[in-house]
Scaffold this motif. Sequence first.
Motif, PDB file in Angstrom:
ATOM      1  N   THR B 347       0.780  -1.263  -0.205  1.00 41.57           N
ATOM      2  CA  THR B 347       0.088  -0.097  -0.168  1.00 41.57           C
ATOM      3  C   THR B 347       0.855   1.366  -0.133  1.00 41.57           C
ATOM      4  OG1 THR B 347      -1.524  -1.284   1.362  1.00 41.57           O
ATOM      5  CG2 THR B 347      -1.948   1.177   1.273  1.00 41.57           C
ATOM      6  N   LEU B 348       1.747   1.333   0.593  1.00 43.23           N
ATOM      7  CA  LEU B 348       3.042   2.284   0.687  1.00 43.23           C
ATOM      8  C   LEU B 348       3.379   2.735  -0.483  1.00 43.23           C
ATOM      9  CD1 LEU B 348       5.202   1.734   4.085  1.00 43.23           C
ATOM     10  CD2 LEU B 348       3.053   3.010   3.879  1.00 43.23           C
ATOM     11  N   GLN B 353       5.114   5.744  -6.913  1.00 43.29           N
ATOM     12  CA  GLN B 353       6.372   4.853  -6.595  1.00 43.29           C
ATOM     13  C   GLN B 353       6.158   3.859  -5.347  1.00 43.29           C
ATOM     14  OE1 GLN B 353       9.100   4.642  -8.789  1.00 43.29           O
ATOM     15  NE2 GLN B 353       7.643   5.887 -10.077  1.00 43.29           N
ATOM     16  N   GLU B 354       6.382   2.702  -5.670  1.00 44.60           N
ATOM     17  CA  GLU B 354       6.435   1.828  -4.433  1.00 44.60           C
ATOM     18  C   GLU B 354       7.595   2.046  -3.660  1.00 44.60           C
ATOM     19  OE1 GLU B 354       7.274  -2.174  -4.551  1.00 44.60           O
ATOM     20  OE2 GLU B 354       8.163  -2.164  -6.604  1.00 44.60           O
ATOM     21  N   LEU B 355       7.390   1.970  -2.309  1.00 45.60           N
ATOM     22  CA  LEU B 355       8.514   2.429  -1.252  1.00 45.60           C
ATOM     23  C   LEU B 355       9.034   1.149  -0.505  1.00 45.60           C
ATOM     24  CD1 LEU B 355       6.454   5.344   0.563  1.00 45.60           C
ATOM     25  CD2 LEU B 355       8.449   5.507  -1.214  1.00 45.60           C
ATOM     26  N   GLU B 356      10.223   1.065  -0.749  1.00 47.18           N
ATOM     27  CA  GLU B 356      11.145  -0.408  -0.215  1.00 47.18           C
ATOM     28  C   GLU B 356      11.789   0.128   1.178  1.00 47.18           C
ATOM     29  OE1 GLU B 356      13.048  -2.320  -3.042  1.00 47.18           O
ATOM     30  OE2 GLU B 356      11.001  -2.934  -4.134  1.00 47.18           O
ATOM     31  N   ARG B 357      12.088   0.953   1.449  1.00 48.39           N
ATOM     32  CA  ARG B 357      13.202   1.359   2.596  1.00 48.39           C
ATOM     33  C   ARG B 357      12.206   1.343   3.968  1.00 48.39           C
ATOM     34  NH1 ARG B 357      16.237   6.429   2.471  1.00 48.39           N
ATOM     35  NH2 ARG B 357      14.090   7.169   1.896  1.00 48.39           N
ATOM     36  N   PHE B 361       8.717   4.029   6.548  1.00 52.11           N
ATOM     37  CA  PHE B 361       7.584   4.145   7.035  1.00 52.11           C
ATOM     38  C   PHE B 361       7.342   5.395   8.086  1.00 52.11           C
ATOM     39  CE2 PHE B 361       5.619   0.051   6.949  1.00 52.11           C
ATOM     40  CZ  PHE B 361       6.297  -0.825   6.001  1.00 52.11           C
ATOM     41  N   ALA B 362       8.343   6.164   8.074  1.00 56.03           N
ATOM     42  CA  ALA B 362       8.285   7.562   8.911  1.00 56.03           C
ATOM     43  C   ALA B 362       7.114   8.301   8.892  1.00 56.03           C
ATOM     44  CB  ALA B 362       9.637   8.254   8.775  1.00 56.03           C
ATOM     45  N   ILE B 444      -6.201   3.537  -0.937  1.00 59.05           N
ATOM     46  CA  ILE B 444      -5.780   2.232  -0.647  1.00 59.05           C
ATOM     47  C   ILE B 444      -6.620   1.333  -1.462  1.00 59.05           C
ATOM     48  CG2 ILE B 444      -5.600   0.397   1.135  1.00 59.05           C
ATOM     49  CD1 ILE B 444      -5.433   2.479   3.169  1.00 59.05           C
ATOM     50  N   GLU B 445      -6.238   0.644  -2.360  1.00 61.14           N
ATOM     51  CA  GLU B 445      -6.783  -0.192  -3.447  1.00 61.14           C
ATOM     52  C   GLU B 445      -7.816  -1.243  -2.666  1.00 61.14           C
ATOM     53  OE1 GLU B 445      -6.527   0.211  -6.690  1.00 61.14           O
ATOM     54  OE2 GLU B 445      -5.148   1.487  -6.563  1.00 61.14           O
ATOM     55  N   PRO B 446      -9.083  -1.562  -3.265  1.00 61.53           N
ATOM     56  CA  PRO B 446      -9.982  -2.249  -2.540  1.00 61.53           C
ATOM     57  C   PRO B 446      -9.547  -3.558  -2.147  1.00 61.53           C
ATOM     58  CG  PRO B 446     -10.778  -1.769  -4.871  1.00 61.53           C
ATOM     59  CD  PRO B 446      -9.707  -1.005  -4.525  1.00 61.53           C
ATOM     60  N   GLU B 447      -8.625  -4.348  -3.015  1.00 57.90           N
ATOM     61  CA  GLU B 447      -8.143  -5.506  -2.664  1.00 57.90           C
ATOM     62  C   GLU B 447      -7.191  -5.511  -1.407  1.00 57.90           C
ATOM     63  OE1 GLU B 447      -7.794  -4.205  -5.683  1.00 57.90           O
ATOM     64  OE2 GLU B 447      -7.965  -5.469  -7.389  1.00 57.90           O
TER      65      GLU B 447
END
Lengths: 767, 482
Positions: B347-348, B353-357, B361-362, B444-447
């Motif tokens: 979801t983040l 862009q997807e967040l991987e670090r 989460f901050a 936030i996507e429904p799935e």
Amino acid sequence: MTAVASTERPAASGAAERVWRLFPALLSASAFLWFLTFLPVIGAGEVVRVAWPWVPGMGIELSFLIDGLALVFALLITGIGALVLLYTASYFATHPGLWRLLILLGLFELSMLGVVLADNLILMFVFWELTTVTSFLLVGFDHEKADARAKALQALLVTLAGGLALLAGILLLGILTGTFEASALSAHSELIQDSGFYVVIVVLVLLGCFTKSAQFPFHFWLPNAMAAPTPVSAYLHSATMVKAGVYLMARLNPSLGGTDLWFWTLVLFGGVTAVLASVWALRQTDLKLALAYTTVMALGALTMMIGIGHDYALAAASAFLVVHALYKAALFLTIGILDKKAGTREVDQLGGLGRKMWATWLVAALAGLSMAGLPPFFGFISKELLYEAVVTAPAVPILVVVFAFSASAMMVAVAAAVAVKPFVGAPTKAAEKAGEPPFGMWIGPAILAGLGLVLGVLPAFTGSFFVLPTALSIAGQPVEAKVALWHGINLPLILSILTIATGVVIYLKLSAIRGALAGAEARGIWDAERGYDWSLANLKRFAAWQTDAIQTGRVTDYIFWTTASLGALLWWAIVAGGFIGVPALQALPLIEWAILGLIAFASIAVAVTHSRLIAIVGLGVVGIAIAGIFVLYGAIDVAMTQLLVETLFVVIVVVALLKLPRLRTAFAHWQKGPRWGHATLSAVVGAGVTVALLAVLETDLDRRITTFFEQESAPSAFGRNVVNVILVDFRALDTFGELAVVVIAALGAYALLRLKAERPEPKGDAR
Amino acid sequence: MSTSYLFPAAPELLLILSGLVLLLVGSFKDHAAGARLVSTLALVTLAVAFFATIIVTPGAAIYAFREHFVLDAFAGFMKGVVFLGALGTLLIAQPYLRQEKLERFEYALLVLFSTAGMGLLLSANSFLALYVALELMTLPLYVMAAFKRDTFKSTEAGLKYFVLGALASGMLLYGISLVYGFTGTISFTALQDIYAAGDVRLPIGALVGLVFIAAGLAFKLGAVPFHMWTPDVYEGAPTAVTAFFAAAPKIAAMGLTVRVFAEPFGAFVADWQQIVIAVAVGSMALGAFGAIGQTNIKRLMAYSGIGHVGYALVGLAAGTERGVYGVLVYMTLYLFMTVGTFAVILTLRRRGQELERVQDFAGLSKEQPLLALAAAIFMFSLAGIPPLAGFFGKLYVFLAAVDAGLIALAVFGVLMSVVGAYYYLRIVKLMYFDAPPEPFDKTIEPELQAVLVVTTAVTALFIVFPGPILGTAQVAASALFP
């Protein structure tokens, strides 16, 4: 907890909202009244227990128990909770996070009630950890400050670590006795204390209690947790949560106590904590920190009393528990008022506040007098019991008297520093803008401080409804102790008078003492927190080191470690299976020696070379030599297969490898010279496989299948080459399927090769 | 010959047949539309397979395919968990594939085939069935790891996984051949019967074989010292694939490991117990210490997974019914926690862009309080803090270990939980106390919403309604200890 996150809204709302703010306090007050109705029953020495099945089969019940100990705690939690919630609503009236704070405090109150009411230890542990987690969120409430964030995490880690040790102890207790009910454990105390696990259990349980109740050397998190808002400190860090460890020691005293180990551990750790903490308290100039250290002192004294364990000690612990919660919460809340109204908590910047804040001074004075232990306050009764307990201690009375006396004397000085110093003398700059707090902030500490006086002048009531029932629960049997203001002129009274005199002297010399202590502290004499910092830093360093060492990102290294682990497992199996022995080898003819030599030579070449081509050819030589061995033993068909596969393998791999760059130029890390690590590993694993094979050859093979095919191939399939018959007859359908698979794979490969031209260039980053 | 023998394998057959049909459907459809249709149908198939498993699972064991296939309560329970895991991860993969422009219908098919392999694996009653099912499960995984094939990271992950996986398969096969050679059978039932007599020693060759089999299984589990592929593959693979790896195959491999040790080698607890203890100790320690230094959340989850396998193995090490019960409860709760955590990670996003670090989460609690709350529940639960589900998982395995006299192992496990708690709680601290550098995407996507609600509810409310999971796990565990 959903509400916690979603209630962050501005506090500037209407009158209705301002009334609603009092609702949590009201709830808590009703709970307090409900618990009060238990007083007559519990005062008569009875116990109320309710239980529902929860996890059947594991001996875990949803069971709650109210006895003297639980009731006193429940009353403190709900009563002080109500006053603190009331105070908070006023203290943070304009703070946007007010509701978040109120709800967290409420959740904490519920968890804390759970700890003291749960009879099942697993259930108790669940609530125990909940108090840790909610306290984490409360300490970090001012999360704009980096300091508050770090301290919140510190408090969480220290208490969680201890909590998990406690869990291990509880599990051991449960497995040993077959019950997790605290009330049923005491019947098994002999079983527990005679078993070999007694020491382990005590150490694990006490680790949990000591970290939670801030005993030396785990005490450092408590003063650091003063980063929390003042109402939180008043509630969690003086009256309730930090006493959870003391509560558990008291609860388990009937099952674990009464031994030398219990006595010495609790008395020494508790005594040392009490004395050291009172010295540290003198050192502080921030009044809130000074109070935090006196809380540590109180916790140490309680631990010591439980350790001493005879009737007077337990009565003293019970009385001190109540009186400390009352005066300490009152003082914390008063400091909060000073902080809010005068803008500082530094003792040097406060003075002459008495004229403008006489109502506040009254509260501080009442609480301070109780803390100093002057008659007719409850604090005096509690101190008399304490001295009565230490002078009659069953062992080392001199030592515990010294502990108790020095801690109490310093307590008098700190009480004066908090309750007298800010209000007298010339008004400082901070005093100019000061004024009385709103009623909502004043009434809480006022009630608490007043109770210290009321309970003091009613010693008979206090004794029979609070002190003795609690002591009964801790002892597991009725206790004999006299709770009164006047015991006649005896040793405890003389000690009391000396204490107050010494305390006053210390107070008068306080700034000199503080200077000396600051000098000692600068030389880093007693900095246990460094241990925590050191462990944390090294934990991170160790983590980084081992990740770098193991997780290099190179498949070569992964295969190395995988093979190494397999080799280790293999050798373990060889040794554990006990099959190291010299098998009877027959003499080999010369030609076989030659082939073996060839294999050895080619293998060494593979290991030594830095050229891929030579390595591949070397492997090919090994394969072909093995084919030669098959030929010598008459397995022509197997040899043919082996030769074909080897040839194909060498050709295909060489074609692929020729397109790759040279090893040394392509990989900066490619090691020059012989790769001894890899060579050693190969030798070890090779030797392991050899030994295993030799051992395996020693045992009889199950020949049922071989015999079946030998007997059946000629009559059933009209063929004498067993292998061929199996392939084309016995499992002809399988062979057919395999052929189909090969053909489909070839088609797929052909399709892929044709697609080659369309492939786009790869993008992105490579490791 | 009747076809009733196909009945116990109905869920797997359904998955395979549906996979074959959907392969044709996808081939004749446009790219995106075909992918969506195939994914939807695959989701339906998985759901049907889940319910079919509940229906076909009998009270007593049924054998099929000449005893190569067994359906007992244990297999049924584990299949249910695995199918749920596949369903959940395929569901949360949908928005990811859309956003990353990876909508290809093959993705859902690979999940179906791999899941069919897991089902067969859990029902394997011979080493032959085991090996074939294991390969059916694993081969699609290699492809999935490299699914984002135009990035080096993803292709590298696929290749590394394949090379090391082939090595492990080789070890497993070699071990199987040794066991066969020295005992004359590959059937689990037969092996169990041979050694039921009591005090028989395992033949030397078979012991060596057992060692090789254990190594192969440890690789599939991602347990120390055969764990090395996991951090690299978890990081490199597309996040949706990582979620699938962390959930379904890991749990299937755990089910298989339990069966192999408890059934064919059930009489030799003393022989394999030491291996399992060593692997559990190593996994718990590496999972705890390895995760601390990680800055990438997917790598961190890889180490977390290694650690959790270690805890589950503590239950297996006990070698008792109670221990297996602990493993089952642990893995079931782990499924919900890990799928939920990956749903949070998926979801983040920030500006698409997807967040991987981990650092990303901050400040989540400021902008998405509910999402942060869900994430905090998962982190506390993974750390094993009561009253959340993760605590009970640990409680049952530690109880079983203490019960079996493995006190040192249980205490070591508790110690490692302390170290492990550090990195989970660091994430909570980041979310609640630090400030976000830039705003997160709000949608936030429904799935993802659906999966987040279910997994959070199970993790948080297990303490209130533990009955369904505990009861079924109890029946399942007793199936292995008749």
